[in-house]
Design a protein around this motif. Sequence first.
Motif, PDB file in Angstrom:
ATOM      1  N   THR A 107       5.250 113.128 -60.460  1.00  0.00           N
ATOM      2  CA  THR A 107       5.377 114.365 -59.687  1.00  0.00           C
ATOM      3  C   THR A 107       6.339 114.149 -58.527  1.00  0.00           C
ATOM      4  OG1 THR A 107       3.091 114.953 -60.262  1.00  0.00           O
ATOM      5  CG2 THR A 107       4.069 116.100 -58.382  1.00  0.00           C
ATOM      6  N   GLU A 108       7.284 115.071 -58.361  1.00  0.00           N
ATOM      7  CA  GLU A 108       8.273 114.914 -57.308  1.00  0.00           C
ATOM      8  C   GLU A 108       7.649 115.125 -55.926  1.00  0.00           C
ATOM      9  OE1 GLU A 108      11.718 117.317 -58.042  1.00  0.00           O
ATOM     10  OE2 GLU A 108      12.301 116.138 -59.816  1.00  0.00           O
ATOM     11  N   LEU A 109       8.331 114.576 -54.931  1.00  0.00           N
ATOM     12  CA  LEU A 109       7.811 114.573 -53.563  1.00  0.00           C
ATOM     13  C   LEU A 109       7.405 115.957 -53.080  1.00  0.00           C
ATOM     14  CD1 LEU A 109      10.157 112.067 -51.701  1.00  0.00           C
ATOM     15  CD2 LEU A 109       7.651 112.068 -51.619  1.00  0.00           C
ATOM     16  N   ASN A 110       8.226 116.954 -53.382  1.00  0.00           N
ATOM     17  CA  ASN A 110       7.962 118.280 -52.825  1.00  0.00           C
ATOM     18  C   ASN A 110       6.711 118.930 -53.415  1.00  0.00           C
ATOM     19  OD1 ASN A 110       8.923 118.886 -55.347  1.00  0.00           O
ATOM     20  ND2 ASN A 110      10.888 119.723 -54.639  1.00  0.00           N
ATOM     21  N   ALA A 111       6.139 118.349 -54.465  1.00  0.00           N
ATOM     22  CA  ALA A 111       4.919 118.915 -55.065  1.00  0.00           C
ATOM     23  C   ALA A 111       3.701 118.026 -54.825  1.00  0.00           C
ATOM     24  CB  ALA A 111       5.123 119.116 -56.570  1.00  0.00           C
ATOM     25  N   LEU A 112       3.871 116.931 -54.056  1.00  0.00           N
ATOM     26  CA  LEU A 112       2.783 115.954 -53.928  1.00  0.00           C
ATOM     27  C   LEU A 112       1.629 116.441 -53.057  1.00  0.00           C
ATOM     28  CD1 LEU A 112       4.162 112.317 -53.741  1.00  0.00           C
ATOM     29  CD2 LEU A 112       2.635 113.325 -55.416  1.00  0.00           C
ATOM     30  N   ARG A 113       1.888 117.365 -52.163  1.00  0.00           N
ATOM     31  CA  ARG A 113       0.796 117.834 -51.297  1.00  0.00           C
ATOM     32  C   ARG A 113      -0.328 118.441 -52.139  1.00  0.00           C
ATOM     33  NH1 ARG A 113      -0.638 118.623 -46.201  1.00  0.00           N
ATOM     34  NH2 ARG A 113       1.214 117.560 -45.419  1.00  0.00           N
ATOM     35  N   ASP A 114       0.026 118.974 -53.288  1.00  0.00           N
ATOM     36  CA  ASP A 114      -0.981 119.590 -54.163  1.00  0.00           C
ATOM     37  C   ASP A 114      -1.252 118.744 -55.404  1.00  0.00           C
ATOM     38  OD1 ASP A 114      -1.162 121.908 -52.495  1.00  0.00           O
ATOM     39  OD2 ASP A 114       0.727 122.618 -53.365  1.00  0.00           O
ATOM     40  N   PHE A 115      -0.854 117.473 -55.370  1.00  0.00           N
ATOM     41  CA  PHE A 115      -1.084 116.589 -56.524  1.00  0.00           C
ATOM     42  C   PHE A 115      -2.583 116.312 -56.637  1.00  0.00           C
ATOM     43  CE2 PHE A 115      -0.903 112.185 -58.447  1.00  0.00           C
ATOM     44  CZ  PHE A 115      -0.436 112.587 -59.680  1.00  0.00           C
ATOM     45  N   GLN A 116      -3.213 116.940 -57.629  1.00  0.00           N
ATOM     46  CA  GLN A 116      -4.662 117.010 -57.681  1.00  0.00           C
ATOM     47  C   GLN A 116      -5.320 115.626 -57.775  1.00  0.00           C
ATOM     48  OE1 GLN A 116      -5.969 119.906 -56.949  1.00  0.00           O
ATOM     49  NE2 GLN A 116      -7.951 118.869 -56.821  1.00  0.00           N
ATOM     50  N   GLU A 117      -4.714 114.729 -58.542  1.00  0.00           N
ATOM     51  CA  GLU A 117      -5.322 113.415 -58.746  1.00  0.00           C
ATOM     52  C   GLU A 117      -5.478 112.653 -57.434  1.00  0.00           C
ATOM     53  OE1 GLU A 117      -3.135 114.824 -60.601  1.00  0.00           O
ATOM     54  OE2 GLU A 117      -3.460 114.404 -62.739  1.00  0.00           O
ATOM     55  N   TRP A 118      -4.585 112.907 -56.464  1.00  0.00           N
ATOM     56  CA  TRP A 118      -4.684 112.221 -55.175  1.00  0.00           C
ATOM     57  C   TRP A 118      -5.563 112.967 -54.171  1.00  0.00           C
ATOM     58  CZ3 TRP A 118       0.870 110.079 -53.707  1.00  0.00           C
ATOM     59  CH2 TRP A 118       1.198 109.059 -54.622  1.00  0.00           C
ATOM     60  N   LYS A 119      -5.905 114.214 -54.497  1.00  0.00           N
ATOM     61  CA  LYS A 119      -6.710 115.004 -53.557  1.00  0.00           C
ATOM     62  C   LYS A 119      -8.203 114.767 -53.761  1.00  0.00           C
ATOM     63  CE  LYS A 119      -5.054 117.962 -51.208  1.00  0.00           C
ATOM     64  NZ  LYS A 119      -4.515 117.907 -49.825  1.00  0.00           N
ATOM     65  N   GLU A 120      -8.570 114.188 -54.910  1.00  0.00           N
ATOM     66  CA  GLU A 120      -9.989 114.105 -55.250  1.00  0.00           C
ATOM     67  C   GLU A 120     -10.780 113.194 -54.318  1.00  0.00           C
ATOM     68  OE1 GLU A 120      -9.507 113.026 -59.232  1.00  0.00           O
ATOM     69  OE2 GLU A 120      -9.389 115.067 -59.958  1.00  0.00           O
ATOM     70  N   LYS A 121     -10.121 112.139 -53.823  1.00  0.00           N
ATOM     71  CA  LYS A 121     -10.813 111.252 -52.880  1.00  0.00           C
ATOM     72  C   LYS A 121     -10.227 111.421 -51.476  1.00  0.00           C
ATOM     73  CE  LYS A 121     -12.904 107.758 -55.752  1.00  0.00           C
ATOM     74  NZ  LYS A 121     -13.237 106.333 -55.920  1.00  0.00           N
ATOM     75  N   CYS A 122      -9.767 112.597 -51.200  1.00  0.00           N
ATOM     76  CA  CYS A 122      -9.085 112.847 -49.929  1.00  0.00           C
ATOM     77  C   CYS A 122     -10.054 112.790 -48.759  1.00  0.00           C
ATOM     78  CB  CYS A 122      -8.402 114.219 -49.979  1.00  0.00           C
ATOM     79  SG  CYS A 122      -7.188 114.468 -48.681  1.00  0.00           S
ATOM     80  N   ASP A 123     -11.184 113.441 -48.896  1.00  0.00           N
ATOM     81  CA  ASP A 123     -12.139 113.528 -47.790  1.00  0.00           C
ATOM     82  C   ASP A 123     -13.264 112.522 -47.982  1.00  0.00           C
ATOM     83  OD1 ASP A 123     -10.711 115.719 -46.732  1.00  0.00           O
ATOM     84  OD2 ASP A 123     -11.722 117.051 -48.170  1.00  0.00           O
ATOM     85  N   VAL A 124     -13.675 111.912 -46.875  1.00  0.00           N
ATOM     86  CA  VAL A 124     -14.824 111.008 -46.908  1.00  0.00           C
ATOM     87  C   VAL A 124     -16.083 111.850 -46.812  1.00  0.00           C
ATOM     88  CG1 VAL A 124     -16.015 109.140 -45.721  1.00  0.00           C
ATOM     89  CG2 VAL A 124     -13.523 109.142 -45.857  1.00  0.00           C
ATOM     90  N   LYS A 125     -16.992 111.643 -47.743  1.00  0.00           N
ATOM     91  CA  LYS A 125     -18.199 112.463 -47.779  1.00  0.00           C
ATOM     92  C   LYS A 125     -19.425 111.629 -47.448  1.00  0.00           C
ATOM     93  CE  LYS A 125     -16.477 115.835 -51.133  1.00  0.00           C
ATOM     94  NZ  LYS A 125     -15.103 115.316 -51.234  1.00  0.00           N
ATOM     95  N   GLY A 126     -20.374 112.257 -46.758  1.00  0.00           N
ATOM     96  CA  GLY A 126     -21.669 111.636 -46.532  1.00  0.00           C
ATOM     97  C   GLY A 126     -21.657 110.574 -45.446  1.00  0.00           C
ATOM     98  N   GLN A 127     -22.796 109.935 -45.303  1.00  0.00           N
ATOM     99  CA  GLN A 127     -23.014 108.879 -44.323  1.00  0.00           C
ATOM    100  C   GLN A 127     -23.297 107.569 -45.048  1.00  0.00           C
ATOM    101  OE1 GLN A 127     -22.758 109.276 -40.929  1.00  0.00           O
ATOM    102  NE2 GLN A 127     -21.975 111.313 -41.503  1.00  0.00           N
ATOM    103  N   PRO A 128     -23.209 106.427 -44.332  1.00  0.00           N
ATOM    104  CA  PRO A 128     -23.575 105.154 -44.980  1.00  0.00           C
ATOM    105  C   PRO A 128     -24.952 105.250 -45.633  1.00  0.00           C
ATOM    106  CG  PRO A 128     -22.614 104.743 -42.821  1.00  0.00           C
ATOM    107  CD  PRO A 128     -22.777 106.237 -42.935  1.00  0.00           C
TER     108      PRO A 128
END
Length: 580
Positions: free
Chosen positions: A513-534
Amino acid sequence: MAVISKEAHIIQRHLNVKFMQKQFIEISLAGRLQLILKSQYQFSTHFNDCPHLHSIPAEADFRVKRQDDDGDQEDNIEELCKDRPADEYFRLSTDGDCREVVRCDNAGENGITRLARVRCPTGLYFDVYRQTCDWKTNVKNCDELGKPRKVLPILKTDEPICPEGKLSCGNGECVDKELFCNGKPDCKDESDENACTVELDPNRAPDCDTTQCVLPDCFCSADGTRIPGNIEPQQVPQMITITFNGAINVDNIDLYEDIFNGQRQNPNGCQIRGTYFVSHKYTNYSAVQDLHRKGHEISVFSLTHKDDPNYWTQGTYDDWLAEMAGARLIIERFANITDGSIIGVRAPYLRVGGNKQFEMMADQFFVYDASITASLGRVPIWPYTLYFRMPHKCNGNAHNCPSRSHPVWEMVMNELDRRDDPTFDESLPGCHMVDSCSNIQSGEQFGRLLRHNFNRHYNTNRAPLGLHFHASWLKSKKEYREELIKFIEEMLGRNDVFFVTMLQVIQWMQNPTELNALRDFQEWKEKCDVKGQPYCSLPNACPLTTRELPGETLRLFTCMECPNNYPWILDPTGDGFSTK
């Protein structure tokens, strides 16, 4: 749950090889490689794994003791070099101090063979079996001139010696081609197991064929430098992988929290991530569990981490199964990782286990290996799948690379250029672990190494830049840690550099995927946010023993319930029964 399905999807792709089996793959139980041809870079790669050893001095032109005339001298060298590989080192005499060896060099004037000499640094002897310098106490063959000669099969002849489907042993006996390099001798002279390198194995993987090898299942190129999807370099994200080898515990958790502090974000708004190749002994599994919760990748670095290099090079299928699948079982149980995301392997000491290792990996659904190194070159190499022949020489310790086809990705380790001033300094062998660049003695030097190697990748084909560490090196000097963080923040100031995991590299390669479309590259968004507590604030500190390690009481830190015994090679669950 989307994360699980994506990683399961990658695993499923590696199982879906039916059409490839028909076209070009012979999946069979291949034997371990027996004939280990050493390259002249063997020295540097061995030293790179052992930062306490010095680098080898440059080779020098060397002549054997002069005879009565030049003709006799040349005859003598020709006789010494007859049927001897050009990259094999040997002694001219056993009378010396065991430090000096020579090899045959055909690049002399007028095509005359000469002898190139190498001398080990003071305090080290040369081991002719392993083709490397080592501490005196470890070298047991100073009374031998060279490696024992092995009988080779007769693979190339003007006229066929054997019927179709058979090949000639060294003694002229004809044996089925499929029996060559299968791990057990079938020729009476055992020659069928003596020519089994990537280049010589009669049943080796075919050369890259881009009409057959297509993404997302397969990726190859003739020299390894082609960009996936044939995207223009300026549109390719410069991926950087930060990896750590070894146990995760109180000695290094603070370092990891400092580097990955949750505040540093890639251009797509997601936190930077690393990959941890975890060895079992002394690991705090509650810390592993929390690293996984934060989106870092957990992979395996073996269960025992035995310090006998031959154990890994010559390991059987069952050895690799117990070590790697056993290590994964322990991590999944005691770090409570249940999403099937432990899919990567790195061999201890980077001692690749040949076809046996990769057969085990395919059977156990490991997606990638990250142990094979590529020599320093002008253009770095992209990761590749092993359906086809690897696109570079088998570099590194013991040269036991897989010669057959395997449905596994190789996250190749491009050697780093460690020269202080690359425009000026003489050529030096590369180093694959950052901490094995033994000439780096200050933070300033380390910073120059990082930026120069970044530019090597960024200004050519933008192959992923691997920065591979042992945590102890980064902790040995505060300035090393500070310089790495300074480099990370400098790179994040750009809009085309991403610090990602090994899995994320594969995900991008499967769907370039080219750079200009990476912000919406779904495979990299899946672990974007840290969820939960230890999972737990106070893990169980289980004091455990095992019959396999008599006299040792080891603490296993885990948020899960304590097992009966300390998990080890015959009892990875710690339940107290043998798996063999």
